[in-house]
Design an enzyme around this catalytic site. Sequence first.
Site, PDB file in Angstrom:
ATOM      1  N   LYS A 161      -7.068  -4.746  -3.352  1.00 43.84           N
ATOM      2  CA  LYS A 161      -7.867  -5.307  -2.253  1.00 43.84           C
ATOM      3  C   LYS A 161      -8.811  -4.247  -1.707  1.00 43.84           C
ATOM      4  O   LYS A 161      -8.575  -3.053  -1.881  1.00 43.84           O
ATOM      5  CB  LYS A 161      -6.944  -5.832  -1.148  1.00 43.84           C
ATOM      6  CG  LYS A 161      -6.059  -4.747  -0.560  1.00 43.84           C
ATOM      7  CD  LYS A 161      -4.991  -5.331   0.348  1.00 43.84           C
ATOM      8  CE  LYS A 161      -4.124  -4.243   0.934  1.00 43.84           C
ATOM      9  NZ  LYS A 161      -4.819  -3.276   1.776  1.00 43.84           N
ATOM     10  N   ASP A 184       0.794  -1.245   0.000  1.00 42.15           N
ATOM     11  CA  ASP A 184       0.000   0.000   0.000  1.00 42.15           C
ATOM     12  C   ASP A 184       0.824   1.292   0.000  1.00 42.15           C
ATOM     13  O   ASP A 184       0.496   2.222   0.754  1.00 42.15           O
ATOM     14  CB  ASP A 184      -0.961   0.012   1.193  1.00 42.15           C
ATOM     15  CG  ASP A 184      -2.071  -1.046   1.086  1.00 42.15           C
ATOM     16  OD1 ASP A 184      -2.033  -1.861   0.150  1.00 42.15           O
ATOM     17  OD2 ASP A 184      -2.955  -1.050   1.963  1.00 42.15           O
ATOM     18  N   CYS A 196      -2.430  -3.036   7.495  1.00 41.03           N
ATOM     19  CA  CYS A 196      -2.320  -3.864   6.292  1.00 41.03           C
ATOM     20  C   CYS A 196      -1.057  -4.720   6.275  1.00 41.03           C
ATOM     21  O   CYS A 196      -1.085  -5.847   5.781  1.00 41.03           O
ATOM     22  CB  CYS A 196      -2.435  -2.978   5.052  1.00 41.03           C
ATOM     23  SG  CYS A 196      -4.099  -2.248   4.944  1.00 41.03           S
TER      24      CYS A 196
END
Length: 219
Positions: free
Chosen positions: A121, A23, A166
């Site tokens: 995602k 991310d 995450c």
Amino acid sequence: MPETHAVPSDAARAPSTALVIVDLQVDFLPGGRLAVPDGDAVVPLANRLARRFETVVLTQDWHPAGHISFASSHPGHAPFDVITLPYGPQVLWPDHCVQGEPGADFAPGLDVPHAQLIIRKGHHARVDSYSTFYEADRRTSTGLTGYLRARGIANVVLMGLALDFCVAWSALDAARDGFGTTVVEDACRAIDTHGSLHHALEDMARAGVHSVRMADLAG
Ligand SMILES: [Zn+2]
């Protein structure tokens, strides 16, 4: 079955080890809508680390507008409130990483042209997905485990944003699925809300996730 490695510096050189860069996106950097403090500091570390791996996976938070994890989708709630959803507790976030918007782009300066896979995602409107392996219902696979196994990958090394969400959830799932799992701690930054960093570090240690620093992987 390729060998799982306990020694991260050896693992990093092995073709059976994949680097997962989590991310590194505009909205998670300073100035972004869900800025992780000092998040931009890890972009050059990602570039450096990625050069040592044959297999590199990038993950990208990728929400539809009005996503269930957004506080704006729950009237009366503010960002960082925690609510209970059918799949468990959910921290509510500012709107972030909306599909196709500039905030969902990869960080400027991220330079990993040899990355072979981008896992998006959080694209299901009613379920969040911190982990890049399983969505927050803990059942819906993103397909990453199958991809890595089919490629002969036995070990994963993770870095990125945010350590306590995450990265940690991805690491816990990787370990649960039987991958030798290592987190490069100083190549991550945390959000740290409601004690999340403390819990994430505890959970990862308990699950046998190795914690290393950039210097441990040098060479
Ligand atoms: Zn998200």
